[in-house]
Design an enzyme around this catalytic site. Structure first.
Site, PDB file in Angstrom:
ATOM      1  N   HIS A 147       7.381  -1.874  -6.754  1.00  0.00           N
ATOM      2  CA  HIS A 147       5.865  -2.386  -7.318  1.00  0.00           C
ATOM      3  C   HIS A 147       4.849  -1.032  -7.052  1.00  0.00           C
ATOM      4  O   HIS A 147       4.669  -0.794  -5.937  1.00  0.00           O
ATOM      5  CB  HIS A 147       5.322  -3.552  -6.779  1.00  0.00           C
ATOM      6  CG  HIS A 147       6.053  -4.777  -6.730  1.00  0.00           C
ATOM      7  ND1 HIS A 147       7.346  -5.089  -6.203  1.00  0.00           N
ATOM      8  CD2 HIS A 147       5.752  -5.737  -7.705  1.00  0.00           C
ATOM      9  CE1 HIS A 147       7.666  -6.248  -7.015  1.00  0.00           C
ATOM     10  NE2 HIS A 147       6.838  -6.962  -7.641  1.00  0.00           N
TER      11      HIS A 147
ATOM     12  N   ASP B 135       6.634  -2.810 -11.360  1.00  0.00           N
ATOM     13  CA  ASP B 135       5.815  -3.927 -11.757  1.00  0.00           C
ATOM     14  C   ASP B 135       4.471  -3.984 -11.329  1.00  0.00           C
ATOM     15  O   ASP B 135       4.111  -3.461 -10.204  1.00  0.00           O
ATOM     16  CB  ASP B 135       6.677  -5.224 -11.308  1.00  0.00           C
ATOM     17  CG  ASP B 135       7.582  -5.706 -12.161  1.00  0.00           C
ATOM     18  OD1 ASP B 135       8.222  -4.825 -12.956  1.00  0.00           O
ATOM     19  OD2 ASP B 135       8.224  -6.576 -11.908  1.00  0.00           O
TER      20      ASP B 135
END
Length: 258
Positions: free
Chosen positions: A221, A76
């Protein structure tokens, strides 16, 4: 726009009215009503900030009953410069993954966004703004934010994204309506690394590997500087334990683009 109450609003109203009526009749004390309403409010807060419960929105969080030792890797908050390091490690181990991209970051790093796609990974929508106020936005505002991210992606790389990752795992009836309007699949996770919160690489890696099972979806991430090192150790673990890491759309056998 006419008022359209959500089912949880109606439940809350029924609980409140019924409780006050019982208090008036002397059947129960007021503190019981207050406690029930408080508990119900906390319950709604809990399920609206955890995509895994599928309470408001049906999300693809885990593929049950899969016979093959497959898991999905997802990243993400990119694309950013650090995404390139993540891509190099994925190439080194010949692994494909999913990248849920913020529209404003796609505008800042269009070449990296195109590189993700060029290397065979899948890209998904992570809203344009990634605002922490997402849970308070109207369904119209959420829809506009999702569509803006899609517009940027299509303008940058000619892709029409169908996969959506809710920022911070926030899901509520307004986000459900937005997704119904845009036609996106909600992609969640069932293993959260917390690499955006913790600094300890060993702690993060242990969180991922201690309970891993076929069909899992791992959340990482690509904007965290320590993620590439964690990723390499994770891929070595998967290799040693005969797991195959795949794209989320391939794990769930759904279309990533329209």
């Amino acid at each position: 726009m006419p008022f359209r109450p959500y089912i949880h609003d109606l439940v809350g109203i029924v609980l409140l009215v019924t409780g006050l009526l019982l208090v008036y009749l002397g059947a129960i004390p007021l503190w019981v009503v207050i406690s029930v309403i408080l508990f119900y409010s906390l319950f709604l807060l809990f399920v609206s900030t955890n995509v895994r419960f599928n309470y408001f929105v049906r999300s693809f969080n885990h593929r049950k009953g899969i016979s093959e030792r497959k898991i999905a890797l997802s990243f993400d908050d990119g694309p950013v410069e650090n995404t390139l390091k993540v891509l190099e490690i994925l190439d080194k181990y010949e692994v494909k993954a999913g990248f849920f991209c913020i529209g404003s970051n796609i505008e800042k790093h269009p070449e990296i966004f195109r590189e993700i796609i060029r290397r065979g990974h899948v890209v998904g929508n992570h809203t344009y703004s990634h605002t922490r106020m997402l849970g308070f936005l109207s369904s119209k505002a959420v829809t506009a934010d999702i569509l803006k991210c899609n517009e940027v992606a299509e303008r940058t790389a000619s892709v029409k994204m169908k996969l959506f990752r809710p920022p911070f795992g926030i899901v509520n009836p307004k986000i459900k309506r937005a997704l119904e309007a845009t036609g996106h699949h909600s992609i969640g996770w069932n293993i959260r690394s917390f690499d955006a919160i913790f600094n300890s690489k060993d702690l993060i890696l242990n969180r991922i590997t201690r309970k891993i099972n076929p069909g899992d979806v791992i959340l990482l991430h690509d904007n965290m500087l320590h993620t590439p090192e964690i990723l390499e150790q994770l891929l070595l673990f998967l290799q040693k334990n005969r797991y195959k890491a795949v794209r989320p759309d391939n794990l769930f056998e759904i279309d990533a683009y329209s």
